[in-house]
Design an enzyme around this catalytic site. Structure first.
Site: not given
Ligand code: BGC
Length: 725
Positions: A274
């Site tokens: 993530d």
């Molecule tokens: C979130 C993800 C997301 C990623 C990119 C993160 O903070 O947990 O779900 O896909 O950011 O935007």
């Protein structure tokens, strides 16, 4: 090798094919192409493929990095101009390996759909498939090829703001929607990221990013099924979650990523971190510096470093020092190239322009999802729909004037599609002799503060029916939006109470991304309709439902608690030594009822349904057999409607306490007034397996009961048994 050359030539000269289902190349030819390409790569180029930064401004330096083969994927590039520039840079790199372009097209790109919690409330996975296909077409039209969706975390905790992105509290319902969402996105031309593997929906205290404690059997029975379903449906990538599970951050958790996801489950696609999660291993206290973080993540099995800059800066030195074997890097690169070949990125360079999207058909799907997602929680004396004999209607609330759609994403510089307000949509539907008075009541869209409250009360006093439309504060759902209070936000509860005090009947319409505690409304409002955040077509659909053109048919995918103190709460707890009887020394609370306010699966229509003739084809089956359960559903009301028939089971005696109920089947059925239908479910003994403390699926012989009805409290039941072979 010849295939690769051909593929690269094609990438340069191909015309613009229409967006289409992702082509799956023959496995053997993909593997051969991957191996051939890998053999030509330098270590720097390999590590480049694992590097996944966000678009920086100005992008010149990144473009240069791409030309040098030091970036393999880009995050948040949501405009055609940049995508073209980066694609061109990738083509001109030594090996011309195309980039992945990923964004969060979770429930919107151009058109905003209701959020995934609302899709689950339709109990029609096919609708979620259509929704994701439409979203994918809008998104892939500008050249994006990957979405960070579906979010398939099971959660029993509405304090956690991200329940809006998922399918609620149940593994079986969650698995059905996970598979449907993966299929839809891929049909629409996007690769998917099933996220967040695993247990992100179970943070202690409902606090986002917090750790989860999950037993082995719970992990397998409750949290893994949607991931297995997404993998079976072909998800290209899986995103690891930010949090710790049983004390170890998932991003550095080799048993979970490498051993379970990759080896035991057999996932062959990309596992990405993530956002900045690899560098955050330092905050977790499991890495002293970025080099150690990079090392732990790659050895755990994280292939792609989203915004961590950890692999880019450290892996080369880690490999040189012998701390990371080059085979670990190769394995990650192989997965990334495999996905790129499978997506056909080497075969096509352009997608059709946004103008070619058939907006009318996307909106039609968005309307259908909204219509079927609304959940009518209560409806005293058929207060809804607004009767043609209801003369004076007061519509109160700034939400009725709002086009706020809580959308997550839009292409850079785009114009939001035209969105009808609830007020406009309702006005159009007023019959001769009916009068609709509107008062805004609040100062802002989300009811944070009162506007002209007296005006609202005056309108209510003159009405035969008051409709209060409230919208949960725009900032209180989604990531980083955990709450300890789940009452209506801002001044909305106070307004509800003031309206109720006028003595006029008040119907409450709630736009929300999560279950709320609506005890006061349950006692004092005549009707409660949960509209979720209904999106671009949502307010029109809402007016259709309020006026009875369409009957509500949604059912809750998550329990609505009476109070925050009951959380975590779900329909399927284990039995206790002392089932609740009201006696103090049985399970319960001194200051709260033990039951939820509205159970999982609950939802009314404008008609009524009865269930009868529940039968099982055989009262006994062996562990390799199946039985059929059938039930007669009858529309006993005076108008057409749809009902979600739900099948639950309970294993009465086993080696482990088994949940009080487990959803094992559902079907949404539409019936005309007076019509009957026999609904059948096939139930295999293997569907009744559970996981032991070693994660092994076991089917234990013993007595069971099945329940069929319109919610998780269905009382029509039949016994059956699994016998030893
Ligand atoms: C979130 C993800 C997301 C990623 C990119 C993160 O903070 O947990 O779900 O896909 O950011 O935007």
């Amino acid at each position: 090798m010849p295939f690769l050359l051909l593929a690269l030539l094609f990438a340069v000269f191909s015309p613009s094919p229409p967006a289409q289902a992702l082509p799956a190349l023959e496995k053997a030819s993909v593997e051969a192409s991957v191996d051939a390409l890998l053999a030509r790569m330098t270590l720097t180029e390999k590590i480049g493929q694992l590097n996944f930064p966000s678009l920086a401004f100005p992008p010149d330096e990144q473009l240069e990095q791409v030309r040098k083969g030091r970036i393999g994927a880009m995050l948040n590039v949501a405009n055609r101009k940049h995508i073209d520039a980066f694609s061109e840079a990738a083509r001109s790199s030594r090996l011309g390996i195309p980039l992945l372009f990923g964004i969060d097209a979770v429930y919107s790109f151009r058109t905003t759909f209701p959020p995934p919690i609302a899709w689950a409330a339709t109990w029609r996975p096919k609708l979620a498939e259509a929704a994701t296909e439409a979203i994918a077409r809008e998104t892939s039209a500008i050249g994006v090829n990957l979405t960070f969706a579906p979010m398939i975390d099971v959660s029993r905790d509405p304090r956690w703001g991200r329940v809006i992105e998922g399918a609620g509290e149940d593994a079986f319902l969650g698995a059905a929607f996970a598979a449907a969402r993966v299929r839809g996105y891929r049909k629409g031309g996007l690769a998917t990221a099933a996220k967040h593997f695993v247990g992100y929906g179970a943070p202690e205290g409902g606090r986002d990013y917090n750790g989860a404690q999950i037993s082995v059997s719970e992990l397998h029975d409750r949290y893994l099924p949607p991931f297995k379903a997404a993998i079976d449906a072909g998800t290209d990538t899986v995103m690891a979650s930010f949090n710790t599970v049983n004390g170890v951050p998932v991003t550095a958790n080799r048993p979970l990523i490498n051993d379970l996801l990759k080896n035991a489950i057999g996932f062959r696609g990309i596992v990405m971190s993530d956002f900045a999660a690899i560098s955050e291993l330092i905050n977790h206290g499991v890495a002293a510096d970025l080099a150690e973080a990079a090392r732990k993540a790659i050895l755990a099995g994280i292939d792609l470093d989203m915004e961590g800059k950890a692999y880019d800066k450290n892996l080369e030195a880690e490999v040189a020092a012998g701390r990371v074997p080059v085979s670990a890097v190769d394995e990650a690169v192989r997965r990334i190239l495999r996905v790129k070949f499978n997506l056909g990125l080497f075969d096509k360079s352009r997608e059709p322009a946004l103008a070619e999207i058939d907006e009318a058909s996307v909106r039609k799907t968005a309307r259908e999802v909204a219509r079927e997602s609304f959940v009518l929680l209560k409806n005293d004396a058929a207060a809804l729909p607004i009767g043609t004999d209801t003369r004076a209607i007061a519509l109160i609330g700034s939400a009725a004037l709002s086009v706020n759609d809580h959308s997550w994403y839009g292409p850079a510089g785009y114009q939001k599609p035209e969105t009808e307000t609830l007020l406009a949509a309702l006005r159009k539907r007023m019959k001769p002799g009916q009068q609709l008075r509107y008062a805004k009541g609040f100062a802002d869209d989300c009811g944070r503060a009162f506007g002209d409250k007296d005006d609202a009360l005056a309108a209510a006093r003159r009405a035969d029916l008051v409709i209060l439309a409230v919208s949960e504060d725009c900032d209180v759902s989604g990531e980083g939006a955990s709450r300890t209070d789940l009452g209506l936000s801002g001044a909305q509860q106070e307004m509800l109470e003031a309206l109720v005090e006028t003595g006029r009947p008040v119907a409450l319409v709630v736009e929300t991304g999560r279950p709320l505690t609506l005890g006061y409304a349950e006692k004092n409002a005549v009707a409660i309709l949960i509209a979720w955040h209904p999106g671009t077509e949502g307010r029109t659909a809402l007016a259709e439902v309020l006026t009875g053109e369409i009957a509500p048919s949604g059912k809750l995918p998550m329990t609505f608690p009476r109070s925050v103190g009951q959380i975590p709460i779900a329909y399927n707890p284990l039995p206790t030594s002392r089932p609740s009887t009201g006696n103090r020394y049985t399970t319960g609370y001194l200051d709260e009822d033990v039951t939820p306010l509205y159970p999982f699966g609950h939802g009314l229509s404008y008609t009524s349904f009865s269930y009868s003739n529940l039968a099982v084809s055989s009262p006994r089956m062996t562990p390799d057999a199946s039985i059929e359960a059938s039930v007669t559903l009858e529309n006993t009301g005076t108008r057409a409607g749809s009902e979600v028939v739900q099948l639950y089971t309970r294993q009465l005696v086993a080696s482990h306490s088994r949940p009080m109920r487990e959803l094992k089947g559902f079907e949404k059925v539409s019936l005309a007034a007076g019509e009957k239908k026999t609904v059948r479910f096939r139930l295999a003994a293997s569907d009744l397996a559970f996981h032991d403390d070693h994660g092994r699926a076991v089917v234990e012989p013993g007595p069971f009961k099945l329940f069929v009805g319109g919610s998780s409290t269905a009382d029509l039941s039949a016994p059956f048994e699994i016998t030893a072979k």
